[in-house]
Design a protein around this motif. Sequence first.
Motif, PDB file in Angstrom:
ATOM      1  N   GLY A   1       0.794  -1.217   0.000  1.00 44.45           N
ATOM      2  CA  GLY A   1       0.000   0.000   0.000  1.00 44.45           C
ATOM      3  C   GLY A   1       0.827   1.267   0.000  1.00 44.45           C
ATOM      4  N   PRO A   2       0.135   2.415  -0.145  1.00 42.70           N
ATOM      5  CA  PRO A   2      -1.303   2.431  -0.405  1.00 42.70           C
ATOM      6  C   PRO A   2      -1.609   2.097  -1.864  1.00 42.70           C
ATOM      7  CG  PRO A   2      -0.455   4.660  -0.346  1.00 42.70           C
ATOM      8  CD  PRO A   2       0.700   3.777   0.002  1.00 42.70           C
ATOM      9  N   ALA A   3      -2.592   1.247  -2.064  1.00 45.06           N
ATOM     10  CA  ALA A   3      -2.986   0.849  -3.411  1.00 45.06           C
ATOM     11  C   ALA A   3      -4.242   1.602  -3.824  1.00 45.06           C
ATOM     12  CB  ALA A   3      -3.240  -0.650  -3.473  1.00 45.06           C
ATOM     13  N   THR A   4      -4.337   1.903  -5.100  1.00 41.48           N
ATOM     14  CA  THR A   4      -5.506   2.572  -5.661  1.00 41.48           C
ATOM     15  C   THR A   4      -6.207   1.612  -6.612  1.00 41.48           C
ATOM     16  OG1 THR A   4      -4.421   4.733  -5.536  1.00 41.48           O
ATOM     17  CG2 THR A   4      -6.323   4.539  -6.995  1.00 41.48           C
ATOM     18  N   THR A   5      -7.514   1.488  -6.463  1.00 42.73           N
ATOM     19  CA  THR A   5      -8.297   0.620  -7.340  1.00 42.73           C
ATOM     20  C   THR A   5      -9.142   1.477  -8.273  1.00 42.73           C
ATOM     21  OG1 THR A   5      -8.405  -1.094  -5.638  1.00 42.73           O
ATOM     22  CG2 THR A   5      -9.991  -1.240  -7.434  1.00 42.73           C
TER      23      THR A   5
ATOM     24  N   GLY B   1       2.322   3.109  -6.026  1.00 38.46           N
ATOM     25  CA  GLY B   1       3.436   3.973  -6.393  1.00 38.46           C
ATOM     26  C   GLY B   1       2.967   5.338  -6.843  1.00 38.46           C
ATOM     27  N   PRO B   2       3.903   6.238  -7.087  1.00 38.41           N
ATOM     28  CA  PRO B   2       3.568   7.623  -7.421  1.00 38.41           C
ATOM     29  C   PRO B   2       2.847   7.748  -8.754  1.00 38.41           C
ATOM     30  CG  PRO B   2       5.922   7.213  -7.703  1.00 38.41           C
ATOM     31  CD  PRO B   2       5.362   6.007  -7.041  1.00 38.41           C
ATOM     32  N   THR B   3       1.826   8.606  -8.781  1.00 33.66           N
ATOM     33  CA  THR B   3       1.068   8.795 -10.020  1.00 33.66           C
ATOM     34  C   THR B   3       1.887   9.514 -11.081  1.00 33.66           C
ATOM     35  OG1 THR B   3       0.140  10.846  -9.127  1.00 33.66           O
ATOM     36  CG2 THR B   3      -1.126   8.826  -8.798  1.00 33.66           C
ATOM     37  N   ASP B   4       2.929  10.245 -10.662  1.00 36.40           N
ATOM     38  CA  ASP B   4       3.753  10.979 -11.621  1.00 36.40           C
ATOM     39  C   ASP B   4       5.058  10.250 -11.929  1.00 36.40           C
ATOM     40  OD1 ASP B   4       4.853  11.258  -9.131  1.00 36.40           O
ATOM     41  OD2 ASP B   4       5.282  13.400  -9.321  1.00 36.40           O
ATOM     42  N   ALA B   5       5.109   8.946 -11.665  1.00 34.34           N
ATOM     43  CA  ALA B   5       6.323   8.172 -11.921  1.00 34.34           C
ATOM     44  C   ALA B   5       6.686   8.226 -13.397  1.00 34.34           C
ATOM     45  CB  ALA B   5       6.120   6.725 -11.495  1.00 34.34           C
ATOM     46  N   ASP B   6       7.970   8.255 -13.695  1.00 34.42           N
ATOM     47  CA  ASP B   6       8.393   8.268 -15.086  1.00 34.42           C
ATOM     48  C   ASP B   6       8.568   6.865 -15.642  1.00 34.42           C
ATOM     49  OD1 ASP B   6      10.671   7.432 -13.825  1.00 34.42           O
ATOM     50  OD2 ASP B   6      11.887   9.166 -14.374  1.00 34.42           O
TER      51      ASP B   6
ATOM     52  N   PRO C   1      11.462   2.188  -5.202  1.00 27.21           N
ATOM     53  CA  PRO C   1      10.390   3.015  -4.631  1.00 27.21           C
ATOM     54  C   PRO C   1       9.790   4.028  -5.591  1.00 27.21           C
ATOM     55  CG  PRO C   1      12.537   3.599  -3.713  1.00 27.21           C
ATOM     56  CD  PRO C   1      12.746   2.335  -4.480  1.00 27.21           C
ATOM     57  N   GLY C   2      10.503   4.464  -6.620  1.00 24.92           N
ATOM     58  CA  GLY C   2       9.939   5.443  -7.543  1.00 24.92           C
ATOM     59  C   GLY C   2       9.145   4.839  -8.674  1.00 24.92           C
ATOM     60  N   LEU C   3       9.035   3.524  -8.690  1.00 25.49           N
ATOM     61  CA  LEU C   3       8.340   2.825  -9.770  1.00 25.49           C
ATOM     62  C   LEU C   3       6.847   2.754  -9.481  1.00 25.49           C
ATOM     63  CD1 LEU C   3       8.792   1.027 -12.389  1.00 25.49           C
ATOM     64  CD2 LEU C   3       8.814  -0.927 -10.806  1.00 25.49           C
TER      65      LEU C   3
ATOM     66  N   THR D   1      -3.445   4.153 -17.630  1.00 26.03           N
ATOM     67  CA  THR D   1      -2.628   4.196 -16.408  1.00 26.03           C
ATOM     68  C   THR D   1      -1.201   4.677 -16.651  1.00 26.03           C
ATOM     69  OG1 THR D   1      -1.892   1.883 -16.632  1.00 26.03           O
ATOM     70  CG2 THR D   1      -3.956   2.282 -15.435  1.00 26.03           C
ATOM     71  N   ALA D   2      -0.734   4.598 -17.888  1.00 23.81           N
ATOM     72  CA  ALA D   2       0.637   5.030 -18.194  1.00 23.81           C
ATOM     73  C   ALA D   2       0.681   5.657 -19.577  1.00 23.81           C
ATOM     74  CB  ALA D   2       1.598   3.843 -18.119  1.00 23.81           C
ATOM     75  N   PRO D   3      -0.067   6.761 -19.778  1.00 20.16           N
ATOM     76  CA  PRO D   3      -0.123   7.362 -21.112  1.00 20.16           C
ATOM     77  C   PRO D   3       1.203   7.935 -21.583  1.00 20.16           C
ATOM     78  CG  PRO D   3      -1.170   8.798 -19.495  1.00 20.16           C
ATOM     79  CD  PRO D   3      -0.867   7.516 -18.799  1.00 20.16           C
TER      80      PRO D   3
END
Length: 304
Positions: free
Chosen positions: A3-7, A24-29, A57-59, A95-97
């Motif tokens: 977590g935290p996980a988003t569904t 993981g971070p929504t702005d991950a590269d 951790p950044g993934l 999810t990863a545009p």
Amino acid sequence: MTGPATTTTVPAADGTPLAVRTVGPTDADRTLVLAHGWALTSAYWNPVVRRVARAVPGLRVVAYDQRHHGGSGRGRSALSVDLLGTDLARVLAETAPRGRILLGGHSMGGMTLLAFAAAYPEVVESRVDGVALVSTSAGDLARDTPGLLRALRGRLGRTILRCPSLVDGARRLLPPSVPAHRDRMARLLFGHTTAPEVVRAGAAAIHHCPIRTIVEFVPALDAHDKRTALAPLAGVPVRVLVGTEDRLTPPRHARFLAEHIPGADLTVLPGRGHMLALEDPETVASTLIALAAREGGKDASLPA
């Protein structure tokens, strides 16, 4: 997952809702997307995701339920592995545009990755940094199918589809905690070195899949054939994993992939069966972590 996980829900091209969980971070590269196998759910990947998320951790990690499985909808489209590849494209688009992509697929999920690569070679070339193909095949599955699954192609399968609810009721009377049933599942899905508690967990996961879903996918898996469509993966780091005691996708399938995808690396795990993310999550996770550690390339957007 950790977590935290988003569904969330992603609509497939035909409108079928696909249940997606992200960590993981929504702005991950960089985003790792995991596709599970036949009769399982995204929860299959949980032991691997926990390890990967701690190590990188950044993934951002995305795991989704294939159509007809888990929390995803059934839809009305004719089932095929190519359709699953299109579903994966939609999950990626939502999810990863942007950014770099890593892909992992187990069994039918690995076949999904192959279908996606064949249909979207430009995305593979421009965005994908690595692919892990776990206990999977490019085709010719019927040749190795164990007896019980072979029977699902014929009269038994047709009978089940006429009254799936009755069959599911009967299955509830024979849970995986029954020793004889558990032993059969162990022989089919796991290697002899697998811990009993892992066998119990894996058997329970299969047991919760509706029998209708199990039977309906048999023709799609039989028809899957990407043996001459592996070229899009030629420029991508590909890791192929298989257990020596895999009875559903035996090692010959992994060897074919390794031999026909230039530069692909093959890992054969002694004493392991078909359920590698449960049987040896350390090795599967370390494979994905190593792919994530590689340098990325140029960016591009994924077509919707």
